[in-house]
Design a protein around this motif. Structure first.
Motif, PDB file in Angstrom:
ATOM      1  N   TYR A 194      36.347  33.218  47.949  1.00 43.68           N
ATOM      2  CA  TYR A 194      35.978  34.576  47.595  1.00 43.68           C
ATOM      3  C   TYR A 194      37.169  35.208  46.889  1.00 43.68           C
ATOM      4  O   TYR A 194      38.296  35.148  47.385  1.00 43.68           O
ATOM      5  CB  TYR A 194      35.599  35.369  48.843  1.00 43.68           C
ATOM      6  CG  TYR A 194      34.362  34.828  49.517  1.00 43.68           C
ATOM      7  CD1 TYR A 194      33.106  35.336  49.240  1.00 43.68           C
ATOM      8  CD2 TYR A 194      34.457  33.757  50.418  1.00 43.68           C
ATOM      9  CE1 TYR A 194      31.967  34.825  49.842  1.00 43.68           C
ATOM     10  CE2 TYR A 194      33.324  33.234  51.029  1.00 43.68           C
ATOM     11  CZ  TYR A 194      32.084  33.772  50.728  1.00 43.68           C
ATOM     12  OH  TYR A 194      30.960  33.248  51.323  1.00 43.68           O
ATOM     13  N   LEU A 195      36.935  35.819  45.721  1.00 45.40           N
ATOM     14  CA  LEU A 195      38.016  36.258  44.847  1.00 45.40           C
ATOM     15  C   LEU A 195      37.996  37.767  44.638  1.00 45.40           C
ATOM     16  O   LEU A 195      36.942  38.366  44.401  1.00 45.40           O
ATOM     17  CB  LEU A 195      37.894  35.553  43.495  1.00 45.40           C
ATOM     18  CG  LEU A 195      37.916  34.017  43.571  1.00 45.40           C
ATOM     19  CD1 LEU A 195      37.340  33.424  42.285  1.00 45.40           C
ATOM     20  CD2 LEU A 195      39.321  33.521  43.799  1.00 45.40           C
ATOM     21  N   ASP A 196      39.177  38.361  44.720  1.00 48.06           N
ATOM     22  CA  ASP A 196      39.335  39.790  44.469  1.00 48.06           C
ATOM     23  C   ASP A 196      39.501  40.004  42.961  1.00 48.06           C
ATOM     24  O   ASP A 196      40.380  39.386  42.346  1.00 48.06           O
ATOM     25  CB  ASP A 196      40.567  40.296  45.214  1.00 48.06           C
ATOM     26  CG  ASP A 196      40.672  41.808  45.206  1.00 48.06           C
ATOM     27  OD1 ASP A 196      40.381  42.427  44.152  1.00 48.06           O
ATOM     28  OD2 ASP A 196      41.045  42.390  46.244  1.00 48.06           O
ATOM     29  N   PRO A 197      38.680  40.860  42.342  1.00 48.72           N
ATOM     30  CA  PRO A 197      38.782  41.053  40.880  1.00 48.72           C
ATOM     31  C   PRO A 197      40.107  41.646  40.434  1.00 48.72           C
ATOM     32  O   PRO A 197      40.435  41.604  39.245  1.00 48.72           O
ATOM     33  CB  PRO A 197      37.608  41.989  40.573  1.00 48.72           C
ATOM     34  CG  PRO A 197      37.353  42.707  41.859  1.00 48.72           C
ATOM     35  CD  PRO A 197      37.630  41.703  42.930  1.00 48.72           C
ATOM     36  N   ALA A 198      40.883  42.174  41.380  1.00 48.04           N
ATOM     37  CA  ALA A 198      42.187  42.728  41.014  1.00 48.04           C
ATOM     38  C   ALA A 198      43.160  41.629  40.593  1.00 48.04           C
ATOM     39  O   ALA A 198      44.120  41.878  39.857  1.00 48.04           O
ATOM     40  CB  ALA A 198      42.775  43.511  42.179  1.00 48.04           C
ATOM     41  N   THR A 199      42.919  40.409  41.052  1.00 46.60           N
ATOM     42  CA  THR A 199      43.822  39.301  40.734  1.00 46.60           C
ATOM     43  C   THR A 199      43.115  38.139  40.041  1.00 46.60           C
ATOM     44  O   THR A 199      43.694  37.069  39.876  1.00 46.60           O
ATOM     45  CB  THR A 199      44.479  38.768  42.020  1.00 46.60           C
ATOM     46  OG1 THR A 199      43.457  38.348  42.942  1.00 46.60           O
ATOM     47  CG2 THR A 199      45.317  39.848  42.682  1.00 46.60           C
ATOM     48  N   PHE A 200      41.883  38.354  39.627  1.00 51.13           N
ATOM     49  CA  PHE A 200      41.072  37.281  39.042  1.00 51.13           C
ATOM     50  C   PHE A 200      40.300  37.841  37.854  1.00 51.13           C
ATOM     51  O   PHE A 200      39.773  38.950  37.935  1.00 51.13           O
ATOM     52  CB  PHE A 200      40.105  36.756  40.116  1.00 51.13           C
ATOM     53  CG  PHE A 200      39.028  35.853  39.596  1.00 51.13           C
ATOM     54  CD1 PHE A 200      39.283  34.516  39.371  1.00 51.13           C
ATOM     55  CD2 PHE A 200      37.745  36.350  39.333  1.00 51.13           C
ATOM     56  CE1 PHE A 200      38.286  33.678  38.899  1.00 51.13           C
ATOM     57  CE2 PHE A 200      36.744  35.516  38.861  1.00 51.13           C
ATOM     58  CZ  PHE A 200      37.029  34.181  38.653  1.00 51.13           C
ATOM     59  N   PRO A 201      40.182  37.116  36.727  1.00 50.66           N
ATOM     60  CA  PRO A 201      40.806  35.812  36.452  1.00 50.66           C
ATOM     61  C   PRO A 201      42.200  35.955  35.873  1.00 50.66           C
ATOM     62  O   PRO A 201      42.630  37.057  35.528  1.00 50.66           O
ATOM     63  CB  PRO A 201      39.856  35.205  35.424  1.00 50.66           C
ATOM     64  CG  PRO A 201      39.357  36.396  34.662  1.00 50.66           C
ATOM     65  CD  PRO A 201      39.243  37.514  35.666  1.00 50.66           C
ATOM     66  N   THR A 202      42.881  34.828  35.750  1.00 47.35           N
ATOM     67  CA  THR A 202      44.209  34.797  35.164  1.00 47.35           C
ATOM     68  C   THR A 202      44.103  34.962  33.650  1.00 47.35           C
ATOM     69  O   THR A 202      43.208  34.396  33.032  1.00 47.35           O
ATOM     70  CB  THR A 202      44.900  33.455  35.478  1.00 47.35           C
ATOM     71  OG1 THR A 202      44.814  33.207  36.882  1.00 47.35           O
ATOM     72  CG2 THR A 202      46.350  33.469  35.047  1.00 47.35           C
TER      73      THR A 202
END
Length: 303
Positions: A170-178
């Motif tokens: 599960y990914l936080d949009p604050a740090t995703f994507p690079t």
């Protein structure tokens, strides 16, 4: 009139793709706001106010241009890049209709490696926005970038989280994507994660997410504690090579050393791999697993 994707965004694939994107690939945005954003805040032809540059349209009877600036509602939408070489489908459903239990996931946050802040967002899920790839740019990497950007933008606007089921995370949009660039059109860690599992015969380390590209996952089993970190780095590097278009086949040799690794048919642990294609990396010489990984690390990793 009910529109079809091919009628609105024809999408062209004039040549074989650099890297195949599997039809089973999808991302789910776990939206934590009761009212969803309008489509033109997710994609906009001019990238207005932070929207992803692209085109979008509702796929329902009677839809008009006014619907682009109205909150998303249950149903299906089509999104494309400006050149229409990549087309996505966005399906909006309630969490109940999707059969998703936010609390069940949040309760297992620690075991799943989910941060507390991310778990809190998951608990607040109201609806799911599922993003799939319908057709894509044969260069592949621009399509992957658009795919990730759309999911991240939708999650950001809904105070939500991006669920990546095939990579088990599960990914936080604050740090995703690079952020990407011409010299590096993708970052493997945006697409593939590394999992591990401790067993009596040693720890297994394996990729999660190569299935998105119709490639088998890769595992290394029987690892000592001292080799686990290096094995994870090696598999990340190998997954990046696969994403550049290289195929791995049983019998291939890896690591330029007498104590190298060899590709073999994997997935012997049916409890984990049943129905999932998998390759295993085994030492060319008995007992040479740790030595092979140490050799690779000394040649390629700066501590």
């Amino acid at each position: 009139m009910r529109y079809r994707l091919k009628d609105i965004f024809p999408g062209r694939r004039p040549q074989a793709p650099v890297l195949e994107i599997s039809r089973d690939t999808y991302l789910s945005v776990l939206a934590a706001t009761a009212v969803l954003p309008p489509l033109d805040r997710i994609v906009h032809k001019d990238g207005q106010d932070g929207a992803v540059r692209g085109l979008g349209v509702p796929l329902r009877e009677g839809a008009t241009k006014d619907d682009l600036s109205s909150p998303l509602e249950r149903g299906v939408y089509a999104l494309s890049t400006i050149d229409q070489k990549t087309v996505l489908k966005l399906r909006v459903v309630s969490k109940e209709e999707a059969g998703f239990d936010p609390e069940a996931v949040a309760e297992n946050a620690s075991r799943l490696g989910i941060a507390e802040e991310t778990a809190a967002k998951i608990r607040a899920t109201w609806s799911l926005l599922q993003v799939t790839v319908e057709s894509y740019d044969p260069r592949t990497y621009p399509a992957l970038d658009f795919f990730l950007q759309v999911a991240a933008r939708a999650a950001l606007l809904t105070q939500g989280v991006v669920a990546d089921p095939l990579a088990h995370r599960y990914l936080d949009p604050a740090t995703f994507p690079t952020a990407t660039g011409p010299d590096r059109p993708f970052h493997v860690t945006d697409h593939v994660s590394i999992g591990s599992r401790r067993k009596d015969a040693g720890t297994s380390v394996y990729t999660q997410g190569l299935l998105k590209f119709s490639r088998p996952e890769i595992e290394i089993t029987g690892l000592s504690d001292a080799s686990v970190g290096t094995a994870a780095l090696f598999l990340t590097s190998l997954a990046s090579t696969v994403m550049e278009g290289k195929s791995l086949d049983p019998g291939d040799r890896l690591i330029d050393s007498e104590e190298g690794l060899q590709v073999a048919v994997g997935g012997l642990d049916r409890g984990q791999w049943d129905g999932v294609p998998c390759l295993e990396l085994i030492p060319v010489r008995t007992g040479g697993l740790g030595a092979a990984l140490d050799k690779w690390r000394s040649d390629h990793v700066t501590d």
